[in-house]
Design an enzyme around this catalytic site. Structure first.
Site, PDB file in Angstrom:
ATOM      1  N   HIS A  43     -24.268   3.414   4.048  1.00 62.01           N
ATOM      2  CA  HIS A  43     -25.150   4.136   3.125  1.00 62.01           C
ATOM      3  C   HIS A  43     -24.650   3.995   1.703  1.00 62.01           C
ATOM      4  O   HIS A  43     -24.953   4.810   0.846  1.00 62.01           O
ATOM      5  CB  HIS A  43     -25.234   5.601   3.550  1.00 62.01           C
ATOM      6  CG  HIS A  43     -25.727   5.716   4.963  1.00 62.01           C
ATOM      7  ND1 HIS A  43     -27.059   5.687   5.287  1.00 62.01           N
ATOM      8  CD2 HIS A  43     -25.046   5.736   6.137  1.00 62.01           C
ATOM      9  CE1 HIS A  43     -27.184   5.747   6.610  1.00 62.01           C
ATOM     10  NE2 HIS A  43     -25.972   5.767   7.145  1.00 62.01           N
ATOM     11  N   GLU A  91      -0.095  -6.807  -2.169  1.00 60.67           N
ATOM     12  CA  GLU A  91       1.250  -6.854  -2.754  1.00 60.67           C
ATOM     13  C   GLU A  91       2.008  -8.063  -2.183  1.00 60.67           C
ATOM     14  O   GLU A  91       2.870  -8.635  -2.834  1.00 60.67           O
ATOM     15  CB  GLU A  91       2.023  -5.545  -2.478  1.00 60.67           C
ATOM     16  CG  GLU A  91       3.139  -5.290  -3.477  1.00 60.67           C
ATOM     17  CD  GLU A  91       3.821  -3.934  -3.334  1.00 60.67           C
ATOM     18  OE1 GLU A  91       4.381  -3.647  -2.270  1.00 60.67           O
ATOM     19  OE2 GLU A  91       3.800  -3.160  -4.308  1.00 60.67           O
ATOM     20  N   LYS A 142      12.887   3.683  -0.512  1.00 60.98           N
ATOM     21  CA  LYS A 142      13.877   2.638  -0.223  1.00 60.98           C
ATOM     22  C   LYS A 142      14.853   2.514  -1.398  1.00 60.98           C
ATOM     23  O   LYS A 142      16.053   2.482  -1.214  1.00 60.98           O
ATOM     24  CB  LYS A 142      13.136   1.322   0.032  1.00 60.98           C
ATOM     25  CG  LYS A 142      14.034   0.149   0.315  1.00 60.98           C
ATOM     26  CD  LYS A 142      13.220  -1.120   0.530  1.00 60.98           C
ATOM     27  CE  LYS A 142      14.120  -2.329   0.543  1.00 60.98           C
ATOM     28  NZ  LYS A 142      13.373  -3.588   0.569  1.00 60.98           N
ATOM     29  N   LYS A 180       5.934  -0.756 -14.858  1.00 59.55           N
ATOM     30  CA  LYS A 180       6.937   0.327 -14.783  1.00 59.55           C
ATOM     31  C   LYS A 180       7.747   0.363 -16.076  1.00 59.55           C
ATOM     32  O   LYS A 180       8.008   1.430 -16.626  1.00 59.55           O
ATOM     33  CB  LYS A 180       7.882   0.096 -13.598  1.00 59.55           C
ATOM     34  CG  LYS A 180       7.232   0.257 -12.238  1.00 59.55           C
ATOM     35  CD  LYS A 180       8.279   0.105 -11.138  1.00 59.55           C
ATOM     36  CE  LYS A 180       7.641  -0.037  -9.777  1.00 59.55           C
ATOM     37  NZ  LYS A 180       8.589  -0.332  -8.706  1.00 59.55           N
ATOM     38  N   GLU A 196       7.673   8.323  -9.464  1.00 56.22           N
ATOM     39  CA  GLU A 196       6.762   9.307  -8.870  1.00 56.22           C
ATOM     40  C   GLU A 196       7.489  10.141  -7.819  1.00 56.22           C
ATOM     41  O   GLU A 196       7.378  11.370  -7.773  1.00 56.22           O
ATOM     42  CB  GLU A 196       5.570   8.598  -8.187  1.00 56.22           C
ATOM     43  CG  GLU A 196       4.613   7.910  -9.144  1.00 56.22           C
ATOM     44  CD  GLU A 196       4.973   6.455  -9.393  1.00 56.22           C
ATOM     45  OE1 GLU A 196       6.171   6.089  -9.287  1.00 56.22           O
ATOM     46  OE2 GLU A 196       4.055   5.682  -9.710  1.00 56.22           O
ATOM     47  N   GLY A 223       9.232  -2.624   1.754  1.00 55.71           N
ATOM     48  CA  GLY A 223       8.624  -1.297   1.799  1.00 55.71           C
ATOM     49  C   GLY A 223       7.318  -1.275   2.574  1.00 55.71           C
ATOM     50  O   GLY A 223       7.076  -0.399   3.410  1.00 55.71           O
ATOM     51  N   ARG A 224       6.456  -2.265   2.327  1.00 62.40           N
ATOM     52  CA  ARG A 224       5.132  -2.254   2.966  1.00 62.40           C
ATOM     53  C   ARG A 224       5.187  -2.662   4.442  1.00 62.40           C
ATOM     54  O   ARG A 224       4.162  -2.665   5.117  1.00 62.40           O
ATOM     55  CB  ARG A 224       4.171  -3.140   2.173  1.00 62.40           C
ATOM     56  CG  ARG A 224       4.649  -4.565   1.923  1.00 62.40           C
ATOM     57  CD  ARG A 224       3.811  -5.270   0.870  1.00 62.40           C
ATOM     58  NE  ARG A 224       4.330  -6.571   0.485  1.00 62.40           N
ATOM     59  CZ  ARG A 224       5.237  -6.780  -0.459  1.00 62.40           C
ATOM     60  NH1 ARG A 224       5.771  -5.748  -1.098  1.00 62.40           N
ATOM     61  NH2 ARG A 224       5.644  -8.000  -0.760  1.00 62.40           N
TER      62      ARG A 224
END
Ligand code: F6P
Length: 546
Positions: A382, A351, A204, A510, A210, A265-266
């Protein structure tokens, strides 16, 4: 602008405290015994999903009191404000219009709806062209593989949907690269041929370290394979709201699909951010995915409070977080293809609701969003289910259960379903000391051994859980499920009085990351001096490079 709201200042708050302390010692099984209609009346249906919330520490009075809390919060107006495009993201002065991304009619938002439809048409062209083998790379070969490069909301949603809808996949293989660890990109590219690979750079902001680093490496990989700079247009697309940065990167404007600042974004898998999954499953299925979410939006907008599934689930979240001290929430999909659901929900809920100040900026005196975690059943049985059954922490659980399988192996699926229902029941009923002793006796142990071991076999039970089931996991029910959790997140934020649509907390890391990188790159002139521990670790890295 939404009116401010403080949970602990509401008249309903003290009523709920009293009800919670009374229910603390109640048994859910007894609540079933005392109310013959409970199994029926503590369930809801919406958009192809069935919610069973009968196995909770909740009776009718507590439910009424929670609904009263929602009324005091003015939840109806808040939902209308969200869906109507008011600037509900108050710190950034924006609406949060993810619902418009799956709408089939504009309401009062014609301009934005037109932009959404134009983007959808372009997505459809890419999905169709790729799935019919009409998209060719620089050597003239057909594109067979798509790599989505993105992180956070530009990765988790599309990746989940692609995984979850495997039975609906078309002819193109879709891959995801998110981590800045070079191994992520390297491992993915190992299997691929540059001449038949298309990259979608999904960001966005088009500023995420990254994503930009991986995109540059992908571009070099393509150029090193013999493609020319002019060929890159056949191999790179971008999804972004920052057209300027994308064109600076070298992408032509016609190779960029839009994102908007009025979508977080999410919350963006429904937009062009979902292009990679639209390519994976084909346009028709992607539209069904949007359709399922739209049905959930319609339910959210119109259902009465007591029948409103996202609101009910949010009230349960607040109930346990603020009246029982639960600090976490567990999501257990009993469907292997939903194994990434907890990852997606972590970003969505944590977030959004991991906030310590109210929307108007004062420090809150109560808990907000819990830690969300989980994994696909039966694996957790388990591993961490021990803590769910006998640990000292209260962990409310959502079981997600498609009632049929796409594998054709219905016998084996029966075993999966049996495990899910058994876990849900075991959490509720537990095992009493008397039952533990009887079991040990049956095993032939003597009295001394029974007395020694019985406490270890006791499960207190009363561990609250919901079961969200659906006839089958389809594009439509998946869309409804994700929209359900989006709206639950919104309602909880309203009840906590926080803004779920910003994420200021991620910025400091950041900024410091940039400073550390400067130091690791030997730039001591601009790189800041750090604390002694960080200095030692940076030195260790320098030493390891020698
Ligand atoms: O750092 C957090 C974040 O901004 C998320 O909110 C977002 O989903 C992710 O990074 C990726 O951002 P972008 O799509 O701008 O690259």
């Amino acid at each position: 602008m939404l009116p401010s709201f403080e949970l602990s200042a509401q008249p309903a708050f003290s009523a709920l405290q009293a009800l919670a302390s009374a229910l603390c010692d109640a048994s859910i099984e007894q609540l079933f015994n005392a109310d013959s209609a409970r199994a029926q009346d503590f369930t809801l249906e919406a958009a192809g999903l069935h919610l069973d919330y009968s196995k909770h520490l909740l009776d009718r009075s507590a439910r009424d009191a929670l609904l009263e809390l929602a009324r005091q919060a003015g939840m109806g107006q808040r939902i209308n404000a969200l869906l109507g495009g008011e600037p509900v993201n108050n710190t950034e002065g924006r609406p949060a219009l993810h619902s418009l991304l799956r709408a089939t009619s504009p309401g009062a938002l014609q301009d934005k709806f037109d932009q959404v439809c134009a983007a959808r048409s372009r997505m459809r062209v890419y999905a169709d062209t790729l799935n019919t083998g009409q998209q060719r790379g620089y050597s003239g070969e057909v594109i067979t593989d798509v790599v989505n490069i993105g992180i956070g909301g530009s990765d988790l949603g599309p990746r989940l949907v692609t995984d979850a809808l495997k039975p609906f996949h078309g002819s193109v293989s879709v891959h995801y690269v998110a981590n800045v660890d070079p191994a992520d990109l390297q491992d993915t590219l190992l299997e691929l041929n540059p001449a038949t690979t298309l990259f979608i750079i999904c960001s966005k902001s088009f500023r995420t370290e990254e994503t930009l680093t991986n995109s540059l490496a992908a571009r070099n990989w393509m150029l090193n394979s013999g493609a020319s700079a002019a060929d890159l247009a056949k191999h790179f697309l971008a999804i972004t709201s920052n057209l300027e940065a994308a064109t600076e990167f070298g992408l032509a404007a016609e190779n960029c699909l839009p994102m908007w600042d009025w979508v977080g974004g999410r919350y963006s898998v429904w937009s062009a951010v979902g292009l990679s999954c639209a390519i994976a499953v084909g346009w028709e299925h992607f539209e069904q995915f949007l359709g399922g979410a739209e049905r959930m939006d319609q339910h959210f907008a119109s259902a009465e409070s007591h029948a409103n599934m996202p609101l009910l689930m949010s009230l349960l979240e607040v109930w346990y977080s603020n009246f029982f001290g639960a600090g976490n929430h567990v999501v257990l999909p009993y469907d292997n293809s939903l194994q990434r659901l907890p990852d997606f929900l972590q970003q969505l809920t944590m977030e959004s609701n991991g906030k310590r100040v109210s929307a108007d900026g004062h420090v809150l005196d109560y808990a907000t969003g819990p830690v969300l975690w989980g994994s696909a059943g039966t694996m957790g049985q388990h591993s961490f289910h021990q803590l769910l059954h006998q640990g000292t922490r209260l962990c409310p659980v959502d079981f997600i259960l498609p009632l049929t399988t796409h594998t054709g192996m219905s016998e084996q699926h029966r075993l999966l379903v049996a495990n899910c229902l058994a876990q849900s029941r075991a959490l509720m009923v537990g095992r009493s000391e008397q039952a533990a002793r009887a079991e040990l006796q049956q095993r032939g142990l003597d009295d001394t051994q029974i007395t020694r071991l019985a406490p270890h076999l006791v499960l207190p039970g009363n561990r609250p859980n919901s079961v969200i089931s659906m006839a089958a996991l389809t594009p439509a029910t998946l869309g409804a499920l994700l929209a359900l959790y989006e709206h639950r997140t919104f309602c909880s934020a309203q009840l906590w009085g926080i803004n779920p649509f910003d994420q200021w907390g991620v910025e400091l890391g950041k900024d410091i990351g940039v400073q550390v990188l400067q130091r690791l790159s030997g730039d001591s002139a601009t790189g800041a001096v750090m604390d002694a521990a960080t200095e030692r670790l940076m030195q260790a890295w320098q030493d390891a490079q020698a």
